[in-house]
Scaffold this motif. Structure first.
Motif, PDB file in Angstrom:
ATOM      1  N   LEU A 238       0.860  -1.179   0.000  1.00  0.00           N
ATOM      2  CA  LEU A 238       0.000   0.000   0.000  1.00  0.00           C
ATOM      3  C   LEU A 238       0.895   1.228   0.000  1.00  0.00           C
ATOM      4  CD1 LEU A 238      -2.801   1.302   0.220  1.00  0.00           C
ATOM      5  CD2 LEU A 238      -2.676   0.980   2.709  1.00  0.00           C
ATOM      6  N   VAL A 239       0.830   2.008  -1.073  1.00  0.00           N
ATOM      7  CA  VAL A 239       1.686   3.183  -1.242  1.00  0.00           C
ATOM      8  C   VAL A 239       0.854   4.430  -0.970  1.00  0.00           C
ATOM      9  CG1 VAL A 239       3.200   4.446  -2.812  1.00  0.00           C
ATOM     10  CG2 VAL A 239       3.046   1.944  -2.978  1.00  0.00           C
ATOM     11  N   LEU A 240       1.318   5.261  -0.047  1.00  0.00           N
ATOM     12  CA  LEU A 240       0.586   6.462   0.346  1.00  0.00           C
ATOM     13  C   LEU A 240       1.227   7.690  -0.286  1.00  0.00           C
ATOM     14  CD1 LEU A 240       0.091   5.717   4.167  1.00  0.00           C
ATOM     15  CD2 LEU A 240      -1.221   4.887   2.203  1.00  0.00           C
ATOM     16  N   LYS A 241       0.489   8.341  -1.176  1.00  0.00           N
ATOM     17  CA  LYS A 241       0.960   9.575  -1.819  1.00  0.00           C
ATOM     18  C   LYS A 241       0.193  10.803  -1.319  1.00  0.00           C
ATOM     19  CE  LYS A 241       3.635   9.894  -4.651  1.00  0.00           C
ATOM     20  NZ  LYS A 241       5.115   9.981  -4.651  1.00  0.00           N
ATOM     21  N   SER A 242      -0.895  10.603  -0.592  1.00  0.00           N
ATOM     22  CA  SER A 242      -1.746  11.725  -0.193  1.00  0.00           C
ATOM     23  C   SER A 242      -1.153  12.489   0.982  1.00  0.00           C
ATOM     24  CB  SER A 242      -3.140  11.221   0.203  1.00  0.00           C
ATOM     25  OG  SER A 242      -3.841  10.729  -0.910  1.00  0.00           O
ATOM     26  N   THR A 243      -1.251  13.793   0.935  1.00  0.00           N
ATOM     27  CA  THR A 243      -0.987  14.648   2.099  1.00  0.00           C
ATOM     28  C   THR A 243      -2.231  15.504   2.325  1.00  0.00           C
ATOM     29  OG1 THR A 243       0.089  16.266   0.640  1.00  0.00           O
ATOM     30  CG2 THR A 243       1.514  14.728   1.805  1.00  0.00           C
ATOM     31  N   PHE A 244      -2.777  15.427   3.534  1.00  0.00           N
ATOM     32  CA  PHE A 244      -3.977  16.204   3.828  1.00  0.00           C
ATOM     33  C   PHE A 244      -4.007  16.556   5.309  1.00  0.00           C
ATOM     34  CE2 PHE A 244      -5.141  11.677   3.277  1.00  0.00           C
ATOM     35  CZ  PHE A 244      -5.489  11.343   4.582  1.00  0.00           C
ATOM     36  N   ALA A 245      -4.827  17.546   5.629  1.00  0.00           N
ATOM     37  CA  ALA A 245      -4.870  18.065   6.992  1.00  0.00           C
ATOM     38  C   ALA A 245      -5.720  17.214   7.922  1.00  0.00           C
ATOM     39  CB  ALA A 245      -5.399  19.507   6.969  1.00  0.00           C
ATOM     40  N   ALA A 246      -6.637  16.401   7.371  1.00  0.00           N
ATOM     41  CA  ALA A 246      -7.572  15.649   8.196  1.00  0.00           C
ATOM     42  C   ALA A 246      -6.912  14.429   8.835  1.00  0.00           C
ATOM     43  CB  ALA A 246      -8.767  15.206   7.351  1.00  0.00           C
ATOM     44  N   GLU A 247      -7.539  13.926   9.909  1.00  0.00           N
ATOM     45  CA  GLU A 247      -7.087  12.692  10.551  1.00  0.00           C
ATOM     46  C   GLU A 247      -7.645  11.491   9.793  1.00  0.00           C
ATOM     47  OE1 GLU A 247      -4.986  12.437  13.132  1.00  0.00           O
ATOM     48  OE2 GLU A 247      -4.778  14.624  13.105  1.00  0.00           O
ATOM     49  N   THR A 248      -6.987  10.317   9.951  1.00  0.00           N
ATOM     50  CA  THR A 248      -7.451   9.094   9.320  1.00  0.00           C
ATOM     51  C   THR A 248      -7.659   8.020  10.364  1.00  0.00           C
ATOM     52  OG1 THR A 248      -6.922   7.366   7.725  1.00  0.00           O
ATOM     53  CG2 THR A 248      -5.068   8.394   8.846  1.00  0.00           C
ATOM     54  N   GLN A 249      -8.566   7.089  10.084  1.00  0.00           N
ATOM     55  CA  GLN A 249      -8.885   6.003  11.014  1.00  0.00           C
ATOM     56  C   GLN A 249      -8.348   4.665  10.501  1.00  0.00           C
ATOM     57  OE1 GLN A 249     -10.319   6.717  13.971  1.00  0.00           O
ATOM     58  NE2 GLN A 249     -10.229   8.844  13.295  1.00  0.00           N
ATOM     59  N   LEU A 250      -7.182   4.658   9.886  1.00  0.00           N
ATOM     60  CA  LEU A 250      -6.598   3.439   9.346  1.00  0.00           C
ATOM     61  C   LEU A 250      -6.364   2.430  10.470  1.00  0.00           C
ATOM     62  CD1 LEU A 250      -5.477   2.253   6.666  1.00  0.00           C
ATOM     63  CD2 LEU A 250      -3.233   3.087   7.369  1.00  0.00           C
ATOM     64  N   ASN A 251      -6.846   1.197  10.261  1.00  0.00           N
ATOM     65  CA  ASN A 251      -6.725   0.138  11.254  1.00  0.00           C
ATOM     66  C   ASN A 251      -5.339  -0.486  11.161  1.00  0.00           C
ATOM     67  OD1 ASN A 251      -6.840  -2.300  12.731  1.00  0.00           O
ATOM     68  ND2 ASN A 251      -9.051  -2.477  12.418  1.00  0.00           N
ATOM     69  N   LEU A 252      -4.448  -0.099  12.067  1.00  0.00           N
ATOM     70  CA  LEU A 252      -3.069  -0.574  12.002  1.00  0.00           C
ATOM     71  C   LEU A 252      -2.962  -2.041  12.375  1.00  0.00           C
ATOM     72  CD1 LEU A 252      -1.162   2.486  13.528  1.00  0.00           C
ATOM     73  CD2 LEU A 252      -1.651   1.972  11.129  1.00  0.00           C
ATOM     74  N   SER A 253      -3.832  -2.529  13.259  1.00  0.00           N
ATOM     75  CA  SER A 253      -3.785  -3.937  13.647  1.00  0.00           C
ATOM     76  C   SER A 253      -4.024  -4.847  12.454  1.00  0.00           C
ATOM     77  CB  SER A 253      -4.823  -4.223  14.736  1.00  0.00           C
ATOM     78  OG  SER A 253      -4.488  -3.561  15.928  1.00  0.00           O
ATOM     79  N   MET A 254      -4.960  -4.484  11.584  1.00  0.00           N
ATOM     80  CA  MET A 254      -5.235  -5.323  10.420  1.00  0.00           C
ATOM     81  C   MET A 254      -4.120  -5.235   9.378  1.00  0.00           C
ATOM     82  SD  MET A 254      -7.718  -7.144  11.127  1.00  0.00           S
ATOM     83  CE  MET A 254      -7.731  -7.947   9.529  1.00  0.00           C
ATOM     84  N   LEU A 255      -3.373  -4.134   9.384  1.00  0.00           N
ATOM     85  CA  LEU A 255      -2.180  -4.092   8.531  1.00  0.00           C
ATOM     86  C   LEU A 255      -1.186  -5.156   8.972  1.00  0.00           C
ATOM     87  CD1 LEU A 255      -1.466  -0.256   8.158  1.00  0.00           C
ATOM     88  CD2 LEU A 255      -2.448  -1.788   6.445  1.00  0.00           C
ATOM     89  N   VAL A 256      -1.094  -5.344  10.298  1.00  0.00           N
ATOM     90  CA  VAL A 256      -0.206  -6.379  10.838  1.00  0.00           C
ATOM     91  C   VAL A 256      -0.740  -7.765  10.486  1.00  0.00           C
ATOM     92  CG1 VAL A 256       0.761  -7.367  12.941  1.00  0.00           C
ATOM     93  CG2 VAL A 256       0.565  -4.880  12.696  1.00  0.00           C
ATOM     94  N   VAL A 257      -2.023  -7.985  10.726  1.00  0.00           N
ATOM     95  CA  VAL A 257      -2.629  -9.294  10.465  1.00  0.00           C
ATOM     96  C   VAL A 257      -2.471  -9.686   8.994  1.00  0.00           C
ATOM     97  CG1 VAL A 257      -4.819 -10.558  10.394  1.00  0.00           C
ATOM     98  CG2 VAL A 257      -4.253  -9.121  12.383  1.00  0.00           C
ATOM     99  N   ASP A 258      -2.706  -8.731   8.087  1.00  0.00           N
ATOM    100  CA  ASP A 258      -2.615  -9.004   6.644  1.00  0.00           C
ATOM    101  C   ASP A 258      -1.201  -8.846   6.099  1.00  0.00           C
ATOM    102  OD1 ASP A 258      -5.283  -9.603   6.498  1.00  0.00           O
ATOM    103  OD2 ASP A 258      -5.899  -7.624   5.774  1.00  0.00           O
ATOM    104  N   GLU A 259      -0.268  -8.485   6.969  1.00  0.00           N
ATOM    105  CA  GLU A 259       1.138  -8.327   6.579  1.00  0.00           C
ATOM    106  C   GLU A 259       1.286  -7.407   5.359  1.00  0.00           C
ATOM    107  OE1 GLU A 259       3.357 -12.246   8.159  1.00  0.00           O
ATOM    108  OE2 GLU A 259       2.250 -12.551   6.288  1.00  0.00           O
TER     109      GLU A 259
END
Length: 314
Positions: A238-259
């Motif tokens: 997953l490549v992140l190119k966006s820069t924005f002022a708002a907060e995000t609710q990305l689930n970091l635990s599932m990033l770990v689970v899905d490697e």
């Protein structure tokens, strides 16, 4: 001098002080300056920047220490690094802890009659590349940074989420790798160019979850990031190119689970970007929505949301 300034509110002024040129820097008169999503996000509070906006430019060097640069038509890398610290000496100038960034962080930008940038940041524009194409060098370099950081295999399924300003550059770069490329967007009226180039174009509701080996988010908003996360397969990138002022609710635990490999990607190489423009491998004319004179800069900013590239002519 004339300038487009953000100091808590966006304004046009005719009496901004002319820049002082420090040793090693060039005084540049811009021809064209692009409005990008980062400029719009700054007006919403991103980076807490106050000063002259603008970092996508093509212009002419008026004065500098090295006489070989005078009178040359140039574009420029936006990070002004110290080039002396450990970070710089290992080749990571864009991450120099002392850096200032043109029109983004502690350095006045290019939406003015004149601005300054270190000579070390400059790249001469080939004679066959028009101003209208050269002004896309910075976002095109940012697109190239993706393949600098992570090898895109021709056999991979790749999705670009976001059919806006940066997405237009990323799609045209990644198609050159031969990968199975899909553009996920919300503006079908923009897709004719990409379809002509062999890119599959669709909306987020028409693609299955966990389908892609590599997904690039360039939407500039949290909902786009959520879409990109949904589309990447386990053990994908997953490549992140966006820069924005708002907060995000990305689930970091599932990033770990899905490697999932999470790759932040920002500025990129200018010389290859100029080569792509010189060889006609990236189309830019169809991406220009409008061009306003500098003194109509406030109207240009009002028109920019929802458009592809809005330019300012200085």
């Amino acid at each position: 001098m004339r300038a487009i300034v953000f100091d808590g509110s966006l304004r046009y002024t005719t009496d901004y002080p002319k820049p002082h040129r420090p040793p090693g820097e060039a005084l540049i008169k811009p021809h064209l300056v692009g409005i990008c999503n980062t400029d719009l996000e700054i007006t919403r509070g991103y980076m807490n920047f106050h000063g002259i906006l603008g970092h996508e430019f093509v212009g002419t060097v008026i004065d500098c220490d090295d006489p070989q640069w005078r009178g040359r038509r140039v574009v420029g890398e936006i990070n002004a690094a110290c080039r002396r610290c450990v970070t710089c000496l290992r080749g990571d100038e864009s991450h120099c802890p002392q850096r200032t960034t043109l029109g983004i962080d502690r350095r006045d930008g290019a939406m003015a009659d004149l601005f300054v940038l270190p000579e070390a940041c400059l790249h001469e524009v080939p004679a066959t590349v028009s101003d209208e194409a050269a002004v896309f060098t910075e976002p095109l370099a940012a697109a190239l940074e993706i393949v600098e950081q992570s090898h895109i295999h021709p056999s991979e399924r790749v999705a670009v989420v976001g059919d806006g300003k940066l997405g237009a550059m990323i799609v045209q770069v990644l198609r050159l790798t031969g990968c199975a490329l899909t553009l996920v967007g919300r503006h079908p009226e923009r897709w004719e160019l990409y379809r002509r180039q062999g890119v599959t174009c669709t909306t987020s509701t028409d693609v299955p979850a966990a389908h892609f080996d590599v997904v690039i988010d360039c939407t500039g908003n949290p909902s786009g990031l959520a879409t990109a996360r949904r589309l990447v397969r386990p053990r994908g990138r997953l490549v992140l190119k966006s820069t924005f002022a708002a907060e995000t609710q990305l689930n970091l635990s599932m990033l770990v689970v899905d490697e999932i490999q999470l790759i932040g990607s920002r500025c990129g190489p200018f010389a290859p970007a100029l080569r792509l423009l010189e060889r006609g491998l990236v189309e830019t004319s169809a991406l220009i929505s409008a061009c306003y004179p500098l003194d109509a800069g406030l109207q240009a900013f009002s028109a920019a949301p929802g458009q592809l590239k809005v330019l300012l002519s200085v």
